[in-house]
Design a protein around this motif. Structure first.
Motif, mmCIF file in Angstrom:
data_model
loop_
_atom_site.group_PDB
_atom_site.id
_atom_site.type_symbol
_atom_site.label_atom_id
_atom_site.label_comp_id
_atom_site.label_asym_id
_atom_site.label_seq_id
_atom_site.Cartn_x
_atom_site.Cartn_y
_atom_site.Cartn_z
ATOM 1 N N ASP A 1 16.415 31.325 -26.456
ATOM 2 C CA ASP A 1 15.302 31.982 -27.144
ATOM 3 C C ASP A 1 15.307 33.490 -26.930
ATOM 4 O OD1 ASP A 1 14.527 32.134 -24.519
ATOM 5 O OD2 ASP A 1 12.669 31.003 -24.757
ATOM 6 N N LYS A 2 16.342 33.997 -26.232
ATOM 7 C CA LYS A 2 16.498 35.438 -26.049
ATOM 8 C C LYS A 2 17.934 35.821 -26.389
ATOM 9 C CE LYS A 2 13.244 35.632 -22.177
ATOM 10 N NZ LYS A 2 13.118 35.870 -20.716
ATOM 11 N N LYS A 3 18.092 37.012 -26.953
ATOM 12 C CA LYS A 3 19.413 37.399 -27.446
ATOM 13 C C LYS A 3 20.444 37.543 -26.328
ATOM 14 C CE LYS A 3 18.268 42.357 -27.530
ATOM 15 N NZ LYS A 3 18.193 43.563 -28.381
ATOM 16 N N GLU A 4 19.998 37.812 -25.103
ATOM 17 C CA GLU A 4 20.943 38.004 -24.014
ATOM 18 C C GLU A 4 21.316 36.694 -23.312
ATOM 19 O OE1 GLU A 4 16.793 38.916 -22.318
ATOM 20 O OE2 GLU A 4 17.917 39.254 -24.192
ATOM 21 N N ASP A 5 20.683 35.595 -23.672
ATOM 22 C CA ASP A 5 20.931 34.324 -22.995
ATOM 23 C C ASP A 5 22.090 33.558 -23.636
ATOM 24 O OD1 ASP A 5 18.974 34.806 -21.202
ATOM 25 O OD2 ASP A 5 17.520 33.388 -22.032
ATOM 26 N N ARG A 6 22.571 32.548 -22.896
ATOM 27 C CA ARG A 6 23.710 31.752 -23.354
ATOM 28 C C ARG A 6 23.254 30.403 -23.905
ATOM 29 N NH1 ARG A 6 27.715 30.861 -18.743
ATOM 30 N NH2 ARG A 6 26.052 31.307 -17.266
ATOM 31 N N TYR A 7 24.116 29.810 -24.693
ATOM 32 C CA TYR A 7 23.880 28.473 -25.227
ATOM 33 C C TYR A 7 24.142 27.420 -24.141
ATOM 34 C CZ TYR A 7 24.273 30.685 -29.856
ATOM 35 O OH TYR A 7 24.109 31.471 -30.965
ATOM 36 N N SER A 8 23.651 26.196 -24.394
ATOM 37 C CA SER A 8 23.899 25.089 -23.479
ATOM 38 C C SER A 8 24.110 23.798 -24.263
ATOM 39 C CB SER A 8 22.720 24.898 -22.510
ATOM 40 O OG SER A 8 22.522 26.029 -21.702
ATOM 41 N N VAL A 9 24.826 22.860 -23.646
ATOM 42 C CA VAL A 9 24.958 21.499 -24.165
ATOM 43 C C VAL A 9 24.103 20.590 -23.287
ATOM 44 C CG1 VAL A 9 26.522 19.582 -24.676
ATOM 45 C CG2 VAL A 9 27.325 21.951 -24.888
ATOM 46 N N VAL A 10 23.276 19.758 -23.907
ATOM 47 C CA VAL A 10 22.485 18.777 -23.175
ATOM 48 C C VAL A 10 22.641 17.433 -23.866
ATOM 49 C CG1 VAL A 10 20.183 18.072 -22.440
ATOM 50 C CG2 VAL A 10 20.804 20.477 -22.359
ATOM 51 N N ALA A 11 23.028 16.405 -23.123
ATOM 52 C CA ALA A 11 23.131 15.048 -23.655
ATOM 53 C C ALA A 11 22.393 14.106 -22.724
ATOM 54 C CB ALA A 11 24.590 14.630 -23.791
ATOM 55 N N TYR A 12 21.988 12.946 -23.250
ATOM 56 C CA TYR A 12 21.154 12.034 -22.449
ATOM 57 C C TYR A 12 21.423 10.578 -22.822
ATOM 58 C CZ TYR A 12 17.072 9.325 -21.005
ATOM 59 O OH TYR A 12 16.255 8.355 -20.464
ATOM 60 N N VAL A 13 21.429 9.727 -21.792
ATOM 61 C CA VAL A 13 21.407 8.274 -21.962
ATOM 62 C C VAL A 13 20.528 7.696 -20.864
ATOM 63 C CG1 VAL A 13 22.709 6.128 -21.823
ATOM 64 C CG2 VAL A 13 23.694 8.061 -23.016
ATOM 65 N N GLY A 14 19.610 6.817 -21.249
ATOM 66 C CA GLY A 14 18.829 6.054 -20.274
ATOM 67 C C GLY A 14 19.193 4.593 -20.430
ATOM 68 N N SER A 15 19.809 3.986 -19.405
ATOM 69 C CA SER A 15 20.297 2.612 -19.527
ATOM 70 C C SER A 15 19.941 1.815 -18.281
ATOM 71 C CB SER A 15 21.821 2.606 -19.709
ATOM 72 O OG SER A 15 22.460 2.988 -18.499
ATOM 73 N N GLN A 16 20.199 0.507 -18.349
ATOM 74 C CA GLN A 16 20.088 -0.284 -17.136
ATOM 75 C C GLN A 16 21.112 0.240 -16.131
ATOM 76 O OE1 GLN A 16 19.874 -4.607 -17.498
ATOM 77 N NE2 GLN A 16 19.507 -4.384 -19.694
ATOM 78 N N ALA A 17 20.768 0.148 -14.864
ATOM 79 C CA ALA A 17 21.649 0.702 -13.837
ATOM 80 C C ALA A 17 23.034 0.072 -13.881
ATOM 81 C CB ALA A 17 21.019 0.515 -12.457
ATOM 82 N N ASP A 18 23.103 -1.232 -14.196
ATOM 83 C CA ASP A 18 24.414 -1.886 -14.210
ATOM 84 C C ASP A 18 25.214 -1.575 -15.475
ATOM 85 O OD1 ASP A 18 22.881 -3.348 -15.948
ATOM 86 O OD2 ASP A 18 23.083 -5.260 -14.904
ATOM 87 N N LYS A 19 24.628 -0.836 -16.398
ATOM 88 C CA LYS A 19 25.364 -0.397 -17.588
ATOM 89 C C LYS A 19 25.658 1.100 -17.548
ATOM 90 C CE LYS A 19 22.652 -1.875 -20.883
ATOM 91 N NZ LYS A 19 22.167 -2.222 -22.240
ATOM 92 N N MET A 20 25.333 1.759 -16.436
ATOM 93 C CA MET A 20 25.470 3.209 -16.356
ATOM 94 C C MET A 20 26.910 3.660 -16.608
ATOM 95 S SD MET A 20 24.784 5.805 -13.174
ATOM 96 C CE MET A 20 26.398 5.429 -12.460
#
Length: 981
Positions: A842-861
């Protein structure tokens, strides 16, 4: 897709009914237009038209020309109340399946697919009647095998693709106790396409891709098991309603029933309740009602009415003495006191209940507001309602402050009820409640979403027949007397409550839905049914995009040394005045605390309670919000009270006086809130992501130390408040006054120096540069595991990238039709929720980022991580999906309207990025020139083959440390490192 329901705290506009009619002002009338007769209520601010088609389908239309979009809702008066006793969760299952298509869409070859689906239905019937782990596993293996064959003919998410292609937003649905609602926000030029699709959608839905969708529901159930608030909610209902389905049938279903679905029972439910005389179509927005009603009639005329077997609710026996329940879990402790009151169909009780709730808690001048929250006797206290047909749930909630027991909180809450029952409150408060209801009514009219949900809420409770009562609710509230309130409270709010304690501790009753063995299925991304092509061919008049011209759309003036930005409100009598300071906690960590402190302070003329009452009496509000780099003061309300409201706030800000007791209480509450944050999985995950993005020193843990907090003085904070106007800020006005009049009014009361002081230098936070994979792990007692991927680009903001980034997000990971959702959820059934974005700064001097997400059962992590990593490294190509993503993006830009003071904030946000124009125009011009190769090149340069920080939240008992080491060097992050205290 299930939600607990936004109606817990409905706007007063959408409250239910009452029986005293102002016959001179509000009446049902009948009119005919376009060949259709409709009913309406005189003086209805929504001007809602109520149609009943020949087959019994209810259609309710409310025109609002503010923007070229329409909020649509298709509602069915059937929810978990109507589930069969042996198949709870069925209504919710069905809601999910209504996104899977029919014989006309969602299929490559219906005849071939049907033969497999018939086999699957038979196998599920066998599965339901099979006992023993081994035999059941064998049958499920057959289900999985045949489902894989059936999926070869299925087109996953074709419904979502059609809606995205026509520019729909917010594609969703929810199931609750008495309702199932299907939601779309469409462009105004997509009416024909939308109704054509919906008419087919409900004709005869096909329950395809069933076993992978079941897995999504399992994940939803497991997420609920990790949610202490949901457990409190379900325990409360079970105790209040020992015989009624409100308490006996969970909307999402029991674990046992979830594991044993029955497709025939789901079909029977659909046939019984999804009939026109039990459904409503509600539309609010920019359309021609005469045209729309004819189109709805054409597309839904095939539906045939049937007798409805409504749920016959038992009458609950009175609660003779408090029923005490305890819920255990890792989250912060709290207490709820819940009463069972008459339902929405008791019109007299409903209106009194609404007034009574406001007397107790209205955010400013209620008994809980002044006697509990203002005096900081607990961490916080509130009142809530769930108004359903048969009963209303009325509850008080409270959280303990440091060193306080839940029993003490309970006594304080009940003490306020006793004050109410004795009538020890000012009767003039009712007048103030009405004034604020009028304010809410004006605000509610601006939103198509609020209009549609208010109308649908009335249909669900009483088929819309008492809309007259809803319209005149404010007038009815004004007629409620103090005696009525006191008598009602003494009749219904006695020793007849359910007392719920949410205590910290292990929940030993959790039974998760176990992971079945599921083979990934085909999603056929490139496939299109003839029906989709038919929808695409329906003509739609183009909507011309509207771009802002900051030089024309915003007027400017000066108030002393401050720039004033102005947009006129030509719609109603509301104003919003903002003072926006370019400084926040990064400049001074104590500033947010000073902003909180102000609400507990008085002046030499007024106590803090008097100030709250006065703002409430004139239907105005003030708020001081201090973020990381911006602090904003907002004063809002009815323009007729502008001078009073602004003068009163200015007096408070410049003349507030130290209150040592208030500061001590605030420090104690802040310490307790900090303790509670460390018990919240949401707060912990937020801290993990910030740690992953910035490293050990980050905006999230930029907090006052305990020593700094202890050393804070009232004099220091008050001086900070007194001098706040001396720092550079922008004055922003949106309201009906002219610029000259508004500027003159502000000049009279807003104290300003000749020149502004320089703000303290802001602390700098540098985003991390990932050179190798790393795992940040935090331990939490939970059924699921949640994983966030974080990576920071080396590139600073460049507006030239905006178009390709937007298209990439739309295509790759931004919705239910995206590559990520289709692969992780639809094909592999690894998660209920998943996404991936390239995030712009949101500021011209800042950098981009990649964010990804998964919420799963622990045994499927591990499977979930592998699945996401494959996508991050290799973006699948689907030309059809790419075109859908492009068209959806164009439609969004064409129909987006930035209005009101949003114009000014758009301008200020653009300035932070170094822009002086509405850059959406350049994005719109560029999108048609982009190809899949451009998106792939962007993906390969910025996501593929890159190191990531894996932020993982889960239980050490369920997540193996050896597994974590597969993904990078593991660091177990302590709560102190995450929170900074």
């Amino acid at each position: 897709m299930t939600i607990l329901k936004r109606a817990i705290f409905m706007l007063l506009l959408s409250c239910t009914l009452y029986s005293v009619h102002a016959q001179d002002k509000y009446e049902w009338k009948e009119a005919t237009a376009g060949g259709y007769t409709y009913r309406y209520v005189t003086d209805d601010p929504m001007q809602a038209r109520f149609y009943t088609l020949k087959n019994g389908l209810t259609v309710i239309l409310s025109v609002n020309k503010k923007e070229p979009r329409i909020q649509t809702l298709i509602g069915v008066r059937a929810g978990s109340d109507n589930d069969p006793k042996d198949h709870t969760g069925l209504a919710h299952y069905l809601e999910h399946l209504l996104f899977k298509g029919t014989d006309k869409f969602g299929s490559l070859d219906w005849a071939q697919e049907k033969s497999y689906l018939d086999k699957i239905e038979g196998l599920y019937n066998t599965y339901n009647h099979t006992s023993g782990a081994g035999p059941r596993k064998t049958v499920y293996h057959q289900i999985d095998s045949v489902s894989g064959l059936a999926a070869k003919y299925a087109i996953a998410n074709e419904y979502d693709k059609m809606m995205a292609g026509m520019g729909a937003q917010g594609t969703n649905a929810h199931t609750w106790v008495e309702e199932t609602i299907y939601e779309e926000d469409i462009p105004s030029n997509a009416v024909d396409k939308y109704l054509f699709v919906q008419g087919e959608r409900f004709r005869e839905p096909v329950f395809r891709l069933f076993h992978t969708e079941l897995e999504a529901v399992y994940e939803e159930k497991n997420r609920g098991l990790d949610n202490d608030s949901r457990k409190m909610y379900e325990t409360m209902l079970a105790a209040l309603f020992p015989t009624h389905n409100y308490g006996q049938q969970s909307t999402i279903g029991t674990v046992e029933h979830l594991k044993n679905p029955n497709l025939k029972a789901i079909r029977d439910f659909y046939n019984a309740y999804y009939v026109p005389n039990n459904m409503a179509i509600v539309m609010a927005g920019d359309f021609d009602p005469d045209y729309v009603i004819k189109k709805i009639d054409t597309e839904f005329a095939y539906m045939q009415p049937k007798p409805i077997h409504e749920y016959k609710a038992p009458v609950e026996k009175p609660i003779a003495a408090p029923v005490v329940k305890e819920v255990f879990g890792p989250d912060a402790e709290n207490v709820n006191i819940a009463f069972r009151l008459p339902g929405a169909l008791d019109t007299k009780a409903a209106v009194v209940t609404n007034v009574l709730a406001q007397i107790l808690n209205n955010g400013k001048a209620g008994l809980l507001d002044l006697n509990i929250n203002k005096q900081q006797k607990v961490l916080n206290a509130s009142v809530g309602q769930l108004q359903w047909k048969d009963y209303t749930v009325f509850y008080l909630s409270g959280k303990a402050k440091q060193g306080q027991t839940l029993e003490e909180v309970k006594d304080l809450l009940l003490g306020q009820l006793e004050i109410l029952k004795k009538g020890e409150f000012d009767e003039t408060l009712v007048k103030a409640i009405v004034n604020n209801a009028k304010l809410s009514e004006l605000q509610g009219l601006e939103s198509n979403n609020n209009r549609a949900n208010s109308i649908m809420d009335g249909f669900i409770k009483h088929r819309g027949q008492n809309w007259l009562n809803d319209v005149e609710m404010v007038d009815a509230m004004s007629k409620v007397t103090k005696k009525q309130i006191v008598d009602f409270a003494n009749e219904y709010l006695k020793n007849n409550y359910v007392l719920l304690y949410k205590r910290k501790g292990e929940d030993k009753n959790i039974e998760k839905v176990e992971k079945p063995a599921i083979t990934p299925v085909e999603v056929n991304r490139e496939a299109q049914s003839p029906f989709l092509k038919e929808v695409a061919a329906i003509p739609a008049t183009p909507v011309q995009p509207q771009w802002l011209d900051y030089n024309k759309d915003i007027q400017k003036s000066q108030v002393g040394p401050a720039e004033m930005l102005y947009v006129q409100n030509n719609d109603n009598a509301l104003f919003r005045l903002h003072y926006r300071f370019d400084m926040g906690s990064w400049n001074n960590k104590k500033l947010p605390l000073a902003a909180q402190y102000l609400q507990f302070l008085g002046t030499d003329k007024y106590t803090t309670e008097q100030i709250s009452k006065e703002f409430y009496n004139i239907a105005c509000n003030f708020n001081v919000s201090s973020g990381t780099d911006v602090t904003t003061i907002t004063i809002s309300g009815l323009q007729e009270n502008f001078d009073k409201a602004v003068a009163l706030f200015e007096h408070l800000l410049t003349h507030c006086q130290p209150n040592e007791a208030a500061l001590a209480a605030l420090k104690g509450r802040l310490q307790k809130a900090r303790t509670d944050n460390k018990l919240s999985k949401v707060a912990i995950m937020r801290g993990l992501v910030q740690y992953g993005m910035y490293g050990p020193k980050n905006p999230y843990n930029n907090q006052l130390s305990q020593a700094d907090l202890d050393g804070l003085t009232s004099a220091e904070l008050v001086e900070m408040l007194h001098t706040l106007p001396s720092y550079k800020h922008t004055v922003i006005y949106y309201g009906p006054q002219t610029l000259e009049a508004a500027a003159d009014a502000v000049k009279k009361v807003h104290t300003l120096p000749a020149t502004f002081q320089t703000a303290p230098a802001a602390v700098k936070f540098e985003k991390s540069t990932q050179t190798s994979n790393q795992v940040l792990f935090a331990d939490y007692d939970m059924v699921q595991a949640e994983v966030n991927w974080v990576r920071n680009s080396t590139s600073a903001y460049n507006p030239e990238n905006t178009a390709v980034i937007s298209l990439f997000n739309n295509y790759f990971g931004g919705g239910m039709g995206s590559i990520v959702f289709q692969t992780i959820r639809e094909s592999k059934a690894l998660a209920y929720s998943t996404y991936a974005f390239y995030v712009s700064p949101d500021k011209k001097e800042d950098r981009y980022s990649v964010v990804a997400y998964v919420g799963s059962q622990a045994d499927k992590m591990n499977e979930a991580i592998t699945g996401m990593n494959e996508l991050l490294n290799d973006i699948p190509r689907s030309d059809k999906l790419f075109e859908t993503a492009r068209e959806s993006m164009k439609q969004d830009l064409e129909t987006e309207r930035i209005t009101q003071d949003g114009i000014i904030f758009s301008y200020l946000n653009a300035k932070k990025l170094g822009l002086d124009t509405d850059y959406r125009k350049q994005v719109y011009a560029a999108v048609d020139k982009l190809t899949f190769d451009d998106v792939k090149k962007f993906h390969d340069q910025n996501l593929a083959g890159k190191p990531y920080t894996y932020c993982i939240l889960g239980s050490e008992k369920k997540v193996s440390q050896d597994d974590l080491k597969k993904y990078g060097e593991v660091k177990k992050v302590t709560l102190e490192e995450l929170f900074g205290y």
